[in-house]
Motif scaffolding. Sequence first.
Motif, PDB file in Angstrom:
ATOM      1  N   VAL A   1       0.857  -1.193   0.000  1.00  0.00           N
ATOM      2  CA  VAL A   1       0.000   0.000   0.000  1.00  0.00           C
ATOM      3  C   VAL A   1       0.892   1.240   0.000  1.00  0.00           C
ATOM      4  O   VAL A   1       1.664   1.452   0.939  1.00  0.00           O
ATOM      5  N   TRP A   2       0.770   2.056  -1.054  1.00  0.00           N
ATOM      6  CA  TRP A   2       1.634   3.215  -1.246  1.00  0.00           C
ATOM      7  C   TRP A   2       0.984   4.494  -0.709  1.00  0.00           C
ATOM      8  O   TRP A   2      -0.163   4.799  -1.035  1.00  0.00           O
ATOM      9  N   ILE A   3       1.757   5.251   0.102  1.00  0.00           N
ATOM     10  CA  ILE A   3       1.326   6.565   0.583  1.00  0.00           C
ATOM     11  C   ILE A   3       2.231   7.610  -0.072  1.00  0.00           C
ATOM     12  O   ILE A   3       3.446   7.612   0.141  1.00  0.00           O
ATOM     13  N   HIS A   4       1.634   8.489  -0.864  1.00  0.00           N
ATOM     14  CA  HIS A   4       2.423   9.436  -1.657  1.00  0.00           C
ATOM     15  C   HIS A   4       2.974  10.570  -0.799  1.00  0.00           C
ATOM     16  O   HIS A   4       2.486  10.875   0.283  1.00  0.00           O
ATOM     17  N   GLY A   5       4.024  11.202  -1.314  1.00  0.00           N
ATOM     18  CA  GLY A   5       4.592  12.385  -0.689  1.00  0.00           C
ATOM     19  C   GLY A   5       3.949  13.644  -1.222  1.00  0.00           C
ATOM     20  O   GLY A   5       2.970  13.605  -1.965  1.00  0.00           O
ATOM     21  N   GLY A   6       4.521  14.784  -0.835  1.00  0.00           N
ATOM     22  CA  GLY A   6       3.995  16.070  -1.283  1.00  0.00           C
ATOM     23  C   GLY A   6       3.897  17.084  -0.166  1.00  0.00           C
ATOM     24  O   GLY A   6       3.062  17.981  -0.226  1.00  0.00           O
TER      25      GLY A   6
ATOM     26  N   SER B   1      -0.944  12.895  -5.275  1.00  0.00           N
ATOM     27  CA  SER B   1      -2.089  11.983  -5.330  1.00  0.00           C
ATOM     28  C   SER B   1      -1.586  10.576  -5.597  1.00  0.00           C
ATOM     29  O   SER B   1      -0.474  10.380  -6.100  1.00  0.00           O
ATOM     30  N   GLY B   2      -2.412   9.600  -5.281  1.00  0.00           N
ATOM     31  CA  GLY B   2      -2.053   8.219  -5.559  1.00  0.00           C
ATOM     32  C   GLY B   2      -1.943   7.930  -7.040  1.00  0.00           C
ATOM     33  O   GLY B   2      -1.151   7.084  -7.469  1.00  0.00           O
ATOM     34  N   SER B   3      -2.727   8.643  -7.866  1.00  0.00           N
ATOM     35  CA  SER B   3      -2.754   8.345  -9.296  1.00  0.00           C
ATOM     36  C   SER B   3      -1.532   8.863 -10.032  1.00  0.00           C
ATOM     37  O   SER B   3      -1.366   8.598 -11.217  1.00  0.00           O
ATOM     38  N   GLN B   4      -0.642   9.615  -9.365  1.00  0.00           N
ATOM     39  CA  GLN B   4       0.608  10.010 -10.003  1.00  0.00           C
ATOM     40  C   GLN B   4       1.540   8.823 -10.219  1.00  0.00           C
ATOM     41  O   GLN B   4       2.494   8.911 -10.990  1.00  0.00           O
ATOM     42  N   TYR B   5       1.278   7.737  -9.533  1.00  0.00           N
ATOM     43  CA  TYR B   5       2.164   6.566  -9.544  1.00  0.00           C
ATOM     44  C   TYR B   5       1.439   5.391 -10.187  1.00  0.00           C
ATOM     45  O   TYR B   5       0.356   5.002  -9.753  1.00  0.00           O
TER      46      TYR B   5
ATOM     47  N   PRO C   1       7.344   6.237 -15.497  1.00  0.00           N
ATOM     48  CA  PRO C   1       7.730   7.653 -15.447  1.00  0.00           C
ATOM     49  C   PRO C   1       6.932   8.437 -14.401  1.00  0.00           C
ATOM     50  O   PRO C   1       5.817   8.062 -14.025  1.00  0.00           O
ATOM     51  N   LEU C   2       7.518   9.543 -13.948  1.00  0.00           N
ATOM     52  CA  LEU C   2       6.822  10.573 -13.198  1.00  0.00           C
ATOM     53  C   LEU C   2       6.830  11.816 -14.075  1.00  0.00           C
ATOM     54  O   LEU C   2       7.885  12.373 -14.378  1.00  0.00           O
ATOM     55  N   THR C   3       5.663  12.244 -14.499  1.00  0.00           N
ATOM     56  CA  THR C   3       5.535  13.303 -15.488  1.00  0.00           C
ATOM     57  C   THR C   3       6.285  14.560 -15.081  1.00  0.00           C
ATOM     58  O   THR C   3       6.175  15.014 -13.941  1.00  0.00           O
ATOM     59  N   TYR C   4       7.021  15.129 -16.016  1.00  0.00           N
ATOM     60  CA  TYR C   4       7.803  16.361 -15.849  1.00  0.00           C
ATOM     61  C   TYR C   4       8.939  16.203 -14.837  1.00  0.00           C
ATOM     62  O   TYR C   4       9.525  17.196 -14.413  1.00  0.00           O
ATOM     63  N   PHE C   5       9.253  14.982 -14.456  1.00  0.00           N
ATOM     64  CA  PHE C   5      10.213  14.808 -13.378  1.00  0.00           C
ATOM     65  C   PHE C   5      11.341  13.863 -13.778  1.00  0.00           C
ATOM     66  O   PHE C   5      12.500  14.229 -13.746  1.00  0.00           O
ATOM     67  N   ALA C   6      10.998  12.648 -14.154  1.00  0.00           N
ATOM     68  CA  ALA C   6      12.014  11.668 -14.539  1.00  0.00           C
ATOM     69  C   ALA C   6      11.320  10.483 -15.202  1.00  0.00           C
ATOM     70  O   ALA C   6      10.125  10.255 -14.999  1.00  0.00           O
ATOM     71  N   SER C   7      12.100   9.731 -15.972  1.00  0.00           N
ATOM     72  CA  SER C   7      11.534   8.575 -16.665  1.00  0.00           C
ATOM     73  C   SER C   7      12.556   7.460 -16.758  1.00  0.00           C
ATOM     74  O   SER C   7      13.733   7.705 -17.051  1.00  0.00           O
ATOM     75  N   PRO C   8      12.134   6.214 -16.546  1.00  0.00           N
ATOM     76  CA  PRO C   8      13.054   5.084 -16.708  1.00  0.00           C
ATOM     77  C   PRO C   8      13.431   4.816 -18.158  1.00  0.00           C
ATOM     78  O   PRO C   8      14.318   4.008 -18.412  1.00  0.00           O
TER      79      PRO C   8
END
Length: 540
Positions: free
Chosen positions: A143-148, A154-158, A464-471
């Motif tokens: 169960v993932w808890i997002h940062g910010g 939000s959870g949907s960023q991941y 990927p994380l949009t506008y941030f980094a991508s594998p």
Amino acid sequence: MRPRARPALTSLLSLLALGSVAGAQLVPGPPVAPIPVDATPPPSGLVRLQTPAGALVGRSDGQVSFWQGVPYAQPPTGDARWKAPRPALPWKGDRSALTAGPPCPQKGAGSFGLVGSEDCLSLNVAAPSAALGAGAAALPVMVWIHGGAFTSGSGSQYDPRLLAREQNVVVVTLNYRLGALGFLATDGLAGESRALNYGLQDQQEALRWVKTNIRAFGGDPGNVTLFGESAGSMSICAHLTSPPAAGLFHKAIMQSGSCAAPGTTIPQADARRTGAAFAQEVGCRGGDPACLRKVPLARLISTPIPGRGELRFLPLTPAHGDVLLPSEPAAAFREGKAPRLPALLGTNRDEGTLFVGPLGDRGGDLPLLTHWALAGVLAGWNAPRVLAAYPTAQGVGVASARLITDAMFACPARTLARQLAAVTPTYMYEFRDPDAPTDLLPTGSAPRYGAFHASELISVFGTPLTYFASPTHFTPAQGALARQMRSYWANFARTGNPNGPGLPTWAPVTPTQDRVLALEPGRVQELGTFAQDHRCDLWP
């Protein structure tokens, strides 16, 4: 007396999570809108699932099935603002779970003043499709808890699908109330309920939903691992000492966020003073709950949190002293009161570069006065010794980034790991990729980011994380390290031990010995110099 934080320093210290990087001043914007997500069903079609709450229709590519926007609690709107989450009501018929629910209200970026909706308490579930078959063994649940910074994200960023498919686990991501809606405390609200910390209450309600429903998705409700980063990691740290959380999860993974760091929780008295000042700012003198519940959403989100001119590591944080969080987590761990749940935690070698990057002087380096003020804020009377240990010969921003890394991340994580190791199996890592992929542009104060705060996330999720980094920018060695990390994380979720076939041995920490696994492309091995590298003789 410690010096007041300068504006640039205050901004630096309040950026304690990935979601804050894109933050901006609130300006009039369009109507509430969710963070965009891909809602196109895959060619292989849809999957219907019967849960205790009702039937859900999600998507499947034949290997992994995915359900989005599943409500775990009723909307905390109207009279339910600043009240405990209520379990979601069951529904009749099929409920579409093809798109993510809106994020919880937060400041937008660029020209958008507000994103999200108060009707935001939903989660997303990814499960290997084979787990849904009759007779399939129940899988570990992550169960993932997002940062910010407790104010954004939000959870949907991941996207949890690759992790679920590759590692044969069920993965849940969730939303929780943020900012004033999630962490405001006033005397009036405390008079209504013995439990505040509404964002933490939401997370626990989501865990109760998991306990009741996850078996329908192929998950084992008796084998649930919480994992999170930054403010999500700090949340997990708090849940470890929260009585209502007992029995809701069984292992903890904490990435770049330790409640042994200063300012991650505050006393209720301090939180109520801040809350009273905030209530007055929005026109509710005395913090009257009925008045607060009538304040327009945009005003709640746009009003700055009073006290941000002082040292505030985060705009709003969980507050200890209520039923949910009776004591300061850091104090509980110091006293050996940690629960006997296996723990895996760590930090990134260059956490601080993300925070100093945007703060250069007109595109140049960080002002020297900001570096001095930072040392004074974090070290107090010990500031002269700290300044001598962090010389600015290679750049002021470089020195400040190292100071932030050591004082706020690396050394507090080491402290927490040793405290936990006294009562439970504990594993510690340092993510050390010197060239971690990023879409962030170098600045005068951060000429290179290295293994910056949140840079490990695209390895953990493999997406990927949009506008941030991508594998997609991984070298072969970086891709191999990412797969190793996902294996470590999933092995830990399965058994409480991250070790497994084909992986370098990861030894647990002891109360008196650092056993830190260095996660570096092409070189995964025990690191014997962690304390020296991060000057932990200067930091608790």
